[in-house]
Design a protein around this motif. Sequence first.
Motif, PDB file in Angstrom:
ATOM      1  N   PRO A 121       7.320 -13.407 -18.015  1.00  0.00           N
ATOM      2  CA  PRO A 121       6.420 -12.515 -17.299  1.00  0.00           C
ATOM      3  C   PRO A 121       5.228 -12.128 -18.161  1.00  0.00           C
ATOM      4  CG  PRO A 121       8.327 -11.287 -18.085  1.00  0.00           C
ATOM      5  CD  PRO A 121       8.592 -12.737 -18.395  1.00  0.00           C
ATOM      6  N   ASP A 122       4.105 -11.862 -17.510  1.00  0.00           N
ATOM      7  CA  ASP A 122       2.901 -11.396 -18.202  1.00  0.00           C
ATOM      8  C   ASP A 122       2.921  -9.874 -18.190  1.00  0.00           C
ATOM      9  OD1 ASP A 122       0.443 -10.758 -19.175  1.00  0.00           O
ATOM     10  OD2 ASP A 122      -0.681 -12.107 -17.861  1.00  0.00           O
ATOM     11  N   GLU A 123       3.143  -9.276 -19.341  1.00  0.00           N
ATOM     12  CA  GLU A 123       3.275  -7.815 -19.406  1.00  0.00           C
ATOM     13  C   GLU A 123       1.970  -7.110 -19.126  1.00  0.00           C
ATOM     14  OE1 GLU A 123       4.916  -6.874 -23.172  1.00  0.00           O
ATOM     15  OE2 GLU A 123       6.895  -7.695 -22.724  1.00  0.00           O
ATOM     16  N   ARG A 124       0.853  -7.857 -19.169  1.00  0.00           N
ATOM     17  CA  ARG A 124      -0.425  -7.217 -18.907  1.00  0.00           C
ATOM     18  C   ARG A 124      -0.699  -7.103 -17.421  1.00  0.00           C
ATOM     19  NH1 ARG A 124      -4.038 -11.119 -22.569  1.00  0.00           N
ATOM     20  NH2 ARG A 124      -2.722 -12.579 -21.407  1.00  0.00           N
ATOM     21  N   ALA A 125       0.034  -7.821 -16.594  1.00  0.00           N
ATOM     22  CA  ALA A 125      -0.200  -7.778 -15.155  1.00  0.00           C
ATOM     23  C   ALA A 125       0.238  -6.422 -14.613  1.00  0.00           C
ATOM     24  CB  ALA A 125       0.580  -8.883 -14.457  1.00  0.00           C
ATOM     25  N   PRO A 126      -0.517  -5.827 -13.664  1.00  0.00           N
ATOM     26  CA  PRO A 126      -0.174  -4.510 -13.131  1.00  0.00           C
ATOM     27  C   PRO A 126       1.091  -4.553 -12.302  1.00  0.00           C
ATOM     28  CG  PRO A 126      -1.958  -5.479 -11.853  1.00  0.00           C
ATOM     29  CD  PRO A 126      -1.703  -6.386 -13.043  1.00  0.00           C
ATOM     30  N   THR A 127       1.846  -3.474 -12.373  1.00  0.00           N
ATOM     31  CA  THR A 127       3.049  -3.356 -11.565  1.00  0.00           C
ATOM     32  C   THR A 127       2.713  -2.591 -10.292  1.00  0.00           C
ATOM     33  OG1 THR A 127       3.636  -1.316 -12.720  1.00  0.00           O
ATOM     34  CG2 THR A 127       4.537  -3.372 -13.591  1.00  0.00           C
ATOM     35  N   GLY A 128       3.619  -2.670  -9.336  1.00  0.00           N
ATOM     36  CA  GLY A 128       3.399  -1.937  -8.091  1.00  0.00           C
ATOM     37  C   GLY A 128       2.190  -2.430  -7.334  1.00  0.00           C
ATOM     38  N   ALA A 129       1.915  -3.728  -7.343  1.00  0.00           N
ATOM     39  CA  ALA A 129       0.743  -4.250  -6.659  1.00  0.00           C
ATOM     40  C   ALA A 129       0.872  -4.041  -5.162  1.00  0.00           C
ATOM     41  CB  ALA A 129       0.587  -5.737  -6.978  1.00  0.00           C
ATOM     42  N   PRO A 130      -0.271  -3.850  -4.481  1.00  0.00           N
ATOM     43  CA  PRO A 130      -0.229  -3.640  -3.046  1.00  0.00           C
ATOM     44  C   PRO A 130       0.343  -4.842  -2.314  1.00  0.00           C
ATOM     45  CG  PRO A 130      -2.355  -3.006  -3.940  1.00  0.00           C
ATOM     46  CD  PRO A 130      -1.608  -3.716  -5.025  1.00  0.00           C
ATOM     47  N   THR A 131       0.995  -4.586  -1.201  1.00  0.00           N
ATOM     48  CA  THR A 131       1.521  -5.636  -0.343  1.00  0.00           C
ATOM     49  C   THR A 131       1.069  -5.359   1.076  1.00  0.00           C
ATOM     50  OG1 THR A 131       3.542  -4.424   0.173  1.00  0.00           O
ATOM     51  CG2 THR A 131       3.568  -5.800  -1.816  1.00  0.00           C
ATOM     52  N   ALA A 132       1.359  -6.304   1.966  1.00  0.00           N
ATOM     53  CA  ALA A 132       0.976  -6.113   3.360  1.00  0.00           C
ATOM     54  C   ALA A 132       1.647  -4.869   3.935  1.00  0.00           C
ATOM     55  CB  ALA A 132       1.355  -7.351   4.174  1.00  0.00           C
ATOM     56  N   GLY A 133       2.838  -4.518   3.431  1.00  0.00           N
ATOM     57  CA  GLY A 133       3.558  -3.379   3.957  1.00  0.00           C
ATOM     58  C   GLY A 133       2.890  -2.049   3.680  1.00  0.00           C
ATOM     59  N   ASN A 134       2.243  -1.917   2.511  1.00  0.00           N
ATOM     60  CA  ASN A 134       1.598  -0.643   2.225  1.00  0.00           C
ATOM     61  C   ASN A 134       0.094  -0.685   2.442  1.00  0.00           C
ATOM     62  OD1 ASN A 134       0.530  -1.832  -0.210  1.00  0.00           O
ATOM     63  ND2 ASN A 134       2.491  -1.435  -1.196  1.00  0.00           N
ATOM     64  N   ALA A 135      -0.425  -1.771   3.030  1.00  0.00           N
ATOM     65  CA  ALA A 135      -1.853  -1.874   3.302  1.00  0.00           C
ATOM     66  C   ALA A 135      -2.374  -0.726   4.169  1.00  0.00           C
ATOM     67  CB  ALA A 135      -2.173  -3.222   3.952  1.00  0.00           C
ATOM     68  N   PRO A 136      -1.673  -0.308   5.245  1.00  0.00           N
ATOM     69  CA  PRO A 136      -2.199   0.793   6.061  1.00  0.00           C
ATOM     70  C   PRO A 136      -2.388   2.084   5.277  1.00  0.00           C
ATOM     71  CG  PRO A 136      -0.513  -0.395   7.260  1.00  0.00           C
ATOM     72  CD  PRO A 136      -0.462  -0.915   5.854  1.00  0.00           C
ATOM     73  N   ALA A 137      -1.471   2.393   4.364  1.00  0.00           N
ATOM     74  CA  ALA A 137      -1.604   3.618   3.572  1.00  0.00           C
ATOM     75  C   ALA A 137      -2.820   3.552   2.658  1.00  0.00           C
ATOM     76  CB  ALA A 137      -0.336   3.849   2.753  1.00  0.00           C
ATOM     77  N   LEU A 138      -3.056   2.390   2.059  1.00  0.00           N
ATOM     78  CA  LEU A 138      -4.218   2.240   1.194  1.00  0.00           C
ATOM     79  C   LEU A 138      -5.514   2.302   1.994  1.00  0.00           C
ATOM     80  CD1 LEU A 138      -3.046  -0.511  -1.316  1.00  0.00           C
ATOM     81  CD2 LEU A 138      -3.450   1.898  -1.798  1.00  0.00           C
ATOM     82  N   GLN A 139      -5.513   1.731   3.171  1.00  0.00           N
ATOM     83  CA  GLN A 139      -6.707   1.776   4.005  1.00  0.00           C
ATOM     84  C   GLN A 139      -7.024   3.206   4.430  1.00  0.00           C
ATOM     85  OE1 GLN A 139      -5.397  -1.076   6.936  1.00  0.00           O
ATOM     86  NE2 GLN A 139      -6.686  -2.691   6.083  1.00  0.00           N
ATOM     87  N   ALA A 140      -5.985   3.966   4.774  1.00  0.00           N
ATOM     88  CA  ALA A 140      -6.194   5.357   5.165  1.00  0.00           C
ATOM     89  C   ALA A 140      -6.726   6.167   3.986  1.00  0.00           C
ATOM     90  CB  ALA A 140      -4.882   5.952   5.684  1.00  0.00           C
ATOM     91  N   TYR A 141      -6.175   5.908   2.801  1.00  0.00           N
ATOM     92  CA  TYR A 141      -6.638   6.653   1.632  1.00  0.00           C
ATOM     93  C   TYR A 141      -8.074   6.265   1.276  1.00  0.00           C
ATOM     94  CZ  TYR A 141      -6.457   9.132  -2.784  1.00  0.00           C
ATOM     95  OH  TYR A 141      -6.708  10.017  -3.798  1.00  0.00           O
ATOM     96  N   ALA A 142      -8.415   4.995   1.512  1.00  0.00           N
ATOM     97  CA  ALA A 142      -9.780   4.552   1.239  1.00  0.00           C
ATOM     98  C   ALA A 142     -10.782   5.359   2.049  1.00  0.00           C
ATOM     99  CB  ALA A 142      -9.922   3.061   1.557  1.00  0.00           C
ATOM    100  N   ALA A 143     -10.452   5.653   3.299  1.00  0.00           N
ATOM    101  CA  ALA A 143     -11.352   6.435   4.143  1.00  0.00           C
ATOM    102  C   ALA A 143     -11.495   7.862   3.616  1.00  0.00           C
ATOM    103  CB  ALA A 143     -10.834   6.440   5.577  1.00  0.00           C
ATOM    104  N   VAL A 144     -10.381   8.431   3.152  1.00  0.00           N
ATOM    105  CA  VAL A 144     -10.424   9.782   2.580  1.00  0.00           C
ATOM    106  C   VAL A 144     -11.308   9.791   1.337  1.00  0.00           C
ATOM    107  CG1 VAL A 144      -9.038  11.580   1.470  1.00  0.00           C
ATOM    108  CG2 VAL A 144      -8.172  10.414   3.510  1.00  0.00           C
ATOM    109  N   LEU A 145     -11.132   8.793   0.496  1.00  0.00           N
ATOM    110  CA  LEU A 145     -11.907   8.698  -0.730  1.00  0.00           C
ATOM    111  C   LEU A 145     -13.388   8.530  -0.434  1.00  0.00           C
ATOM    112  CD1 LEU A 145     -11.173   8.765  -3.722  1.00  0.00           C
ATOM    113  CD2 LEU A 145     -10.992   6.276  -3.668  1.00  0.00           C
ATOM    114  N   GLN A 146     -13.697   7.762   0.593  1.00  0.00           N
ATOM    115  CA  GLN A 146     -15.084   7.541   0.990  1.00  0.00           C
ATOM    116  C   GLN A 146     -15.791   8.865   1.272  1.00  0.00           C
ATOM    117  OE1 GLN A 146     -15.508   5.287   4.585  1.00  0.00           O
ATOM    118  NE2 GLN A 146     -17.720   5.508   4.644  1.00  0.00           N
ATOM    119  N   GLY A 147     -15.182   9.660   2.127  1.00  0.00           N
ATOM    120  CA  GLY A 147     -15.813  10.918   2.494  1.00  0.00           C
ATOM    121  C   GLY A 147     -15.943  11.874   1.332  1.00  0.00           C
TER     122      GLY A 147
END
Length: 240
Positions: A121-147
Amino acid sequence: MTRTSASGGGLTLSWCLVMALVMCAAHAAAADDPASDAPALHFDLPAQPLARSLAVFGHLTGHSVLVTSRLTDGREASPVQGDFAPRDALQRMLVGTGLVARYTGASAFTLVPAPATTAVPDERAPTGAPTAGNAPALQAYAAVLQGAITRVLCIAQPDAFGRYRLAVQLWIDPAGAVTEARLLEGSGVPARDATVLASLRTLGLDTPPPAALPQPVTLLLTPRPDPARDCRPYLRARTG
């Protein structure tokens, strides 16, 4: 997201960049977009830290990138010297880094580890990478961050917001407060950069970030066609 141009480049703040990562993760099995017919540009990039080469690449091409420092730290970009289309130049830059670019639009991309060729494994690679399952939560947070970001920067710099290019990184705690903001690429006006950083360091969001949010969050501001219109609701609320 669009590249900065006289035709009205958008302000690609972290909400767009976060969404770029979401789309990349949700369609990880899909082929990258075919290379566009972008004209060749002249590059004169030495071998140097990858984060530095990416900043210069973005400045030259107007392409936007979302990548965490955990992925770029300790990696050196290969030299790129000569005339190349932007995507060709990026591919040459990434040789030997163990990373590949995944485009989510004509001029927006993120970096991901190259397909593994060994079981180590590459220890420099980030853990907890986004997946299709958590995409809606990230999209919703993106809108909050935008405003939230638009509001604080409009209030802090009503005559400058949306009229310059600047890149920073943000760290957001589990409660939604920004704990640190660091400059990656200045706007050319140190006083303005300092005001942006000070404003972002006071930012607090009522919505906590999703656990899958990559941190730090990279923020790229570029000129937008009508910044006064974008600031008007926030300035009206402040004076009303």
